[in-house]
Design a protein around this motif. Structure first.
Motif, PDB file in Angstrom:
ATOM      1  N   ASP A 211       0.825  -1.215   0.000  1.00 20.50           N
ATOM      2  CA  ASP A 211       0.000   0.000   0.000  1.00 20.50           C
ATOM      3  C   ASP A 211       0.854   1.258   0.000  1.00 20.50           C
ATOM      4  OD1 ASP A 211      -2.326  -1.460   0.006  1.00 20.50           O
ATOM      5  OD2 ASP A 211      -2.573  -1.427   2.184  1.00 20.50           O
ATOM      6  N   ASN A 212       1.922   1.266   0.809  1.00 23.71           N
ATOM      7  CA  ASN A 212       2.786   2.442   0.845  1.00 23.71           C
ATOM      8  C   ASN A 212       3.516   2.646  -0.472  1.00 23.71           C
ATOM      9  OD1 ASN A 212       4.324   0.113   1.351  1.00 23.71           O
ATOM     10  ND2 ASN A 212       5.980   1.328   2.237  1.00 23.71           N
ATOM     11  N   GLU A 213       3.857   1.534  -1.148  1.00 21.94           N
ATOM     12  CA  GLU A 213       4.525   1.643  -2.457  1.00 21.94           C
ATOM     13  C   GLU A 213       3.571   2.197  -3.506  1.00 21.94           C
ATOM     14  OE1 GLU A 213       7.779  -2.010  -2.127  1.00 21.94           O
ATOM     15  OE2 GLU A 213       5.772  -2.415  -2.894  1.00 21.94           O
ATOM     16  N   ARG A 214       2.307   1.801  -3.422  1.00 22.27           N
ATOM     17  CA  ARG A 214       1.324   2.351  -4.362  1.00 22.27           C
ATOM     18  C   ARG A 214       1.108   3.844  -4.134  1.00 22.27           C
ATOM     19  NH1 ARG A 214      -1.376  -2.781  -4.309  1.00 22.27           N
ATOM     20  NH2 ARG A 214      -2.598  -2.222  -2.461  1.00 22.27           N
ATOM     21  N   LYS A 215       1.122   4.255  -2.856  1.00 22.40           N
ATOM     22  CA  LYS A 215       0.976   5.677  -2.555  1.00 22.40           C
ATOM     23  C   LYS A 215       2.167   6.470  -3.086  1.00 22.40           C
ATOM     24  CE  LYS A 215      -1.850   5.098   1.608  1.00 22.40           C
ATOM     25  NZ  LYS A 215      -1.911   5.286   3.090  1.00 22.40           N
ATOM     26  N   LEU A 216       3.362   5.915  -2.898  1.00 25.65           N
ATOM     27  CA  LEU A 216       4.570   6.605  -3.347  1.00 25.65           C
ATOM     28  C   LEU A 216       4.640   6.716  -4.865  1.00 25.65           C
ATOM     29  CD1 LEU A 216       7.189   5.036  -0.900  1.00 25.65           C
ATOM     30  CD2 LEU A 216       6.244   7.346  -0.815  1.00 25.65           C
TER      31      LEU A 216
ATOM     32  N   VAL B  68      15.454   7.309 -11.730  1.00 23.59           N
ATOM     33  CA  VAL B  68      16.210   7.727 -10.544  1.00 23.59           C
ATOM     34  C   VAL B  68      15.283   7.851  -9.339  1.00 23.59           C
ATOM     35  CG1 VAL B  68      17.514   9.647  -9.536  1.00 23.59           C
ATOM     36  CG2 VAL B  68      18.024   8.862 -11.852  1.00 23.59           C
ATOM     37  N   TYR B  69      14.080   8.338  -9.547  1.00 16.39           N
ATOM     38  CA  TYR B  69      13.120   8.490  -8.448  1.00 16.39           C
ATOM     39  C   TYR B  69      12.839   7.144  -7.783  1.00 16.39           C
ATOM     40  CZ  TYR B  69       8.665   9.314  -6.077  1.00 16.39           C
ATOM     41  OH  TYR B  69       7.659   9.361  -5.138  1.00 16.39           O
ATOM     42  N   PHE B  70      12.505   6.133  -8.584  1.00 13.32           N
ATOM     43  CA  PHE B  70      12.166   4.826  -8.018  1.00 13.32           C
ATOM     44  C   PHE B  70      13.389   4.124  -7.435  1.00 13.32           C
ATOM     45  CE2 PHE B  70       8.354   5.307 -10.714  1.00 13.32           C
ATOM     46  CZ  PHE B  70       7.389   5.005  -9.769  1.00 13.32           C
ATOM     47  N   LEU B  71      14.551   4.288  -8.069  1.00 11.92           N
ATOM     48  CA  LEU B  71      15.763   3.690  -7.512  1.00 11.92           C
ATOM     49  C   LEU B  71      16.142   4.343  -6.191  1.00 11.92           C
ATOM     50  CD1 LEU B  71      17.996   3.189 -10.690  1.00 11.92           C
ATOM     51  CD2 LEU B  71      16.687   1.461  -9.441  1.00 11.92           C
ATOM     52  N   SER B  72      15.890   5.643  -6.081  1.00 10.86           N
ATOM     53  CA  SER B  72      16.156   6.332  -4.816  1.00 10.86           C
ATOM     54  C   SER B  72      15.177   5.876  -3.743  1.00 10.86           C
ATOM     55  CB  SER B  72      16.058   7.848  -5.009  1.00 10.86           C
ATOM     56  OG  SER B  72      17.028   8.305  -5.929  1.00 10.86           O
ATOM     57  N   LYS B  73      13.918   5.682  -4.130  1.00  6.56           N
ATOM     58  CA  LYS B  73      12.924   5.170  -3.193  1.00  6.56           C
ATOM     59  C   LYS B  73      13.311   3.787  -2.686  1.00  6.56           C
ATOM     60  CE  LYS B  73       9.503   8.137  -2.762  1.00  6.56           C
ATOM     61  NZ  LYS B  73       9.063   8.628  -1.439  1.00  6.56           N
ATOM     62  N   ALA B  74      13.878   2.995  -3.573  1.00  2.00           N
ATOM     63  CA  ALA B  74      14.274   1.633  -3.196  1.00  2.00           C
ATOM     64  C   ALA B  74      15.593   1.602  -2.441  1.00  2.00           C
ATOM     65  CB  ALA B  74      14.374   0.758  -4.434  1.00  2.00           C
ATOM     66  N   GLY B  75      16.274   2.751  -2.352  1.00  4.52           N
ATOM     67  CA  GLY B  75      17.542   2.808  -1.643  1.00  4.52           C
ATOM     68  C   GLY B  75      18.709   2.247  -2.433  1.00  4.52           C
TER      69      GLY B  75
ATOM     70  N   VAL C 247      15.493  11.242  -0.706  1.00  2.00           N
ATOM     71  CA  VAL C 247      16.261  10.827   0.473  1.00  2.00           C
ATOM     72  C   VAL C 247      15.911  11.696   1.677  1.00  2.00           C
ATOM     73  CG1 VAL C 247      18.587  10.685   1.440  1.00  2.00           C
ATOM     74  CG2 VAL C 247      18.149   9.854  -0.867  1.00  2.00           C
ATOM     75  N   ARG C 248      15.711  12.996   1.443  1.00  2.00           N
ATOM     76  CA  ARG C 248      15.362  13.902   2.537  1.00  2.00           C
ATOM     77  C   ARG C 248      13.992  13.543   3.129  1.00  2.00           C
ATOM     78  NH1 ARG C 248      15.282  18.410  -0.175  1.00  2.00           N
ATOM     79  NH2 ARG C 248      17.549  18.558  -0.206  1.00  2.00           N
ATOM     80  N   LYS C 249      13.037  13.234   2.263  1.00  2.00           N
ATOM     81  CA  LYS C 249      11.711  12.851   2.749  1.00  2.00           C
ATOM     82  C   LYS C 249      11.751  11.528   3.488  1.00  2.00           C
ATOM     83  CE  LYS C 249       8.737  15.292  -0.542  1.00  2.00           C
ATOM     84  NZ  LYS C 249       7.690  15.142  -1.588  1.00  2.00           N
ATOM     85  N   GLU C 250      12.530  10.589   2.974  1.00  3.06           N
ATOM     86  CA  GLU C 250      12.635   9.289   3.634  1.00  3.06           C
ATOM     87  C   GLU C 250      13.291   9.429   5.002  1.00  3.06           C
ATOM     88  OE1 GLU C 250      11.504   6.240   2.704  1.00  3.06           O
ATOM     89  OE2 GLU C 250      10.470   7.318   1.104  1.00  3.06           O
ATOM     90  N   ALA C 251      14.303  10.297   5.108  1.00  2.00           N
ATOM     91  CA  ALA C 251      14.972  10.516   6.386  1.00  2.00           C
ATOM     92  C   ALA C 251      14.034  11.176   7.390  1.00  2.00           C
ATOM     93  CB  ALA C 251      16.219  11.381   6.179  1.00  2.00           C
ATOM     94  N   LYS C 252      13.240  12.145   6.918  1.00  2.20           N
ATOM     95  CA  LYS C 252      12.282  12.804   7.794  1.00  2.20           C
ATOM     96  C   LYS C 252      11.224  11.813   8.271  1.00  2.20           C
ATOM     97  CE  LYS C 252      11.090  16.890   6.563  1.00  2.20           C
ATOM     98  NZ  LYS C 252      10.421  18.027   5.849  1.00  2.20           N
TER      99      LYS C 252
ATOM    100  N   LEU D 134       9.057   8.295  12.656  1.00  2.00           N
ATOM    101  CA  LEU D 134       8.717   6.961  13.176  1.00  2.00           C
ATOM    102  C   LEU D 134       9.506   6.635  14.439  1.00  2.00           C
ATOM    103  CD1 LEU D 134       8.491   4.888   9.858  1.00  2.00           C
ATOM    104  CD2 LEU D 134       6.615   5.565  11.332  1.00  2.00           C
ATOM    105  N   GLU D 135      10.783   7.017  14.439  1.00  2.00           N
ATOM    106  CA  GLU D 135      11.603   6.754  15.633  1.00  2.00           C
ATOM    107  C   GLU D 135      11.115   7.540  16.837  1.00  2.00           C
ATOM    108  OE1 GLU D 135      15.583   7.615  14.514  1.00  2.00           O
ATOM    109  OE2 GLU D 135      15.814   5.802  13.262  1.00  2.00           O
ATOM    110  N   GLU D 136      10.667   8.789  16.614  1.00  4.50           N
ATOM    111  CA  GLU D 136      10.131   9.601  17.706  1.00  4.50           C
ATOM    112  C   GLU D 136       8.847   8.976  18.260  1.00  4.50           C
ATOM    113  OE1 GLU D 136       9.604  13.554  16.370  1.00  4.50           O
ATOM    114  OE2 GLU D 136      11.763  13.953  16.173  1.00  4.50           O
ATOM    115  N   GLU D 137       7.988   8.493  17.354  1.00  4.75           N
ATOM    116  CA  GLU D 137       6.739   7.876  17.787  1.00  4.75           C
ATOM    117  C   GLU D 137       6.981   6.591  18.553  1.00  4.75           C
ATOM    118  OE1 GLU D 137       4.493   7.374  14.254  1.00  4.75           O
ATOM    119  OE2 GLU D 137       3.926   9.515  14.083  1.00  4.75           O
ATOM    120  N   ASN D 138       7.968   5.804  18.094  1.00  8.99           N
ATOM    121  CA  ASN D 138       8.261   4.528  18.766  1.00  8.99           C
ATOM    122  C   ASN D 138       9.078   4.717  20.042  1.00  8.99           C
ATOM    123  OD1 ASN D 138       6.952   3.118  16.721  1.00  8.99           O
ATOM    124  ND2 ASN D 138       8.814   2.915  15.483  1.00  8.99           N
TER     125      ASN D 138
END
Length: 269
Positions: A117-122, A192-199, A254-259, A264-268
């Motif tokens: 689901d998250n991949e479809r949203k992205l 490049v967008y999808f490869l960056s999303k995939a890390g 990368v900036r959005k993924e880091a944010k 998530l870390e703050e919530e957990n």
């Protein structure tokens, strides 16, 4: 779904895609006067839009260096089946270009159910942006790269006694190659967008290997264009700009993924 069910689903997606290509191809085949008189042979005529724009720009600075009175070459068919076969080829290519958004949508419909689901949203809007970049590449190849390449090669002579008489197969092959190649090469930011999303890639890696990328781009430009430096330069420059834009896209991803990860870390925590 079982493996056979997936194959059956894929078969229908392919059938519908081919059906769309055939429909647009048949329309292009029937509209022979428009397709050939204006589209296919357009870059060989002095009143083509690109040449008229060049002439206007040249005239605005008080020069007529880029105003052309004639194209010093002719196009002929040396084979019995030359014109008929090129009519079919050109219709098929136009059918593919015209139906590309639908064809990619069919491909996406087959692939997207396998995403999370998250991949479809992205990847929302992928069909629109892929189709947009493809069409921009096609227009760039048709209105910029092709006419300049045709003009350069048509005017090039090693000796005045040698006439430029090109076969229709050679001309259509160059036209199709340049247009489709530009359409595909303009997909670089999406890749490049999808490869960056995939890390898989990072902006630092893109910057680090920029010199290597320039060499690769020059090789690709040499492979997909006729052997003349002007056309290769015309393909290389937008690819370099797209590569630079891809670096910024990768940084943004990368900036959005880091944010997101920090949130998530703050919530957990």
């Amino acid at each position: 779904m079982s493996f056979l069910d997936h194959l059956e689903e894929l078969r229908w997606h392919i059938i519908r895609s081919l059906g769309a290509i055939i429909v647009f191809g048949v329309v292009a085949f029937i509209m022979r006067d428009f397709v050939w008189g204006l589209l296919i042979l357009g870059p060989t005529k002095v009143d083509f839009w690109t040449f008229r724009m060049f002439c206007k720009v040249s005239s605005s600075i008080g020069s007529d260096a880029f105003c052309f009175d004639e194209m010093p070459f002719i196009i002929q068919s040396r084979k019995m089946t030359g014109q008929f076969s090129m009519h079919i080829v050109s219709s098929a290519v136009i059918g593919l270009i015209a139906s590309f958004p639908y064809v990619f949508w069919e491909i996406w419909r087959f692939v997207s159910p396998g995403l999370y689901d998250n991949e479809r949203k992205l990847s929302r809007g992928a069909v629109f942006f892929v189709s947009l970049l493809f069409m921009l590449g096609v227009l760039f190849g048709y209105y910029i790269v092709t006419p300049i390449s045709v003009n350069f090669l048509g005017n090039y002579q090693v000796d005045p006694s040698i006439l430029n008489e090109f076969d229709i197969t050679s001309y259509v092959s160059i036209l199709v190659t340049l247009v489709l190649a530009c359409g595909l090469l303009f997909q670089l930011p999406i890749v490049v967008y999808f490869l960056s999303k995939a890390g898989i890639i990072t902006p630092s890696a893109l910057v680090k290997y920029r010199k290597h990328a320039i060499v690769v781009i020059l090789i690709i430009a040499a492979l997909v264009t006729p052997p003349d430096p002007i056309t290769q330069l015309l393909v290389t420059l937008p690819l370099l700009l797209l590569y630079q834009a891809s670096i910024y896209i990768s940084k943004m991803v990368v900036r959005k993924e880091a944010k997101k990860q920090a949130t998530l870390e703050e919530e957990n925590g």
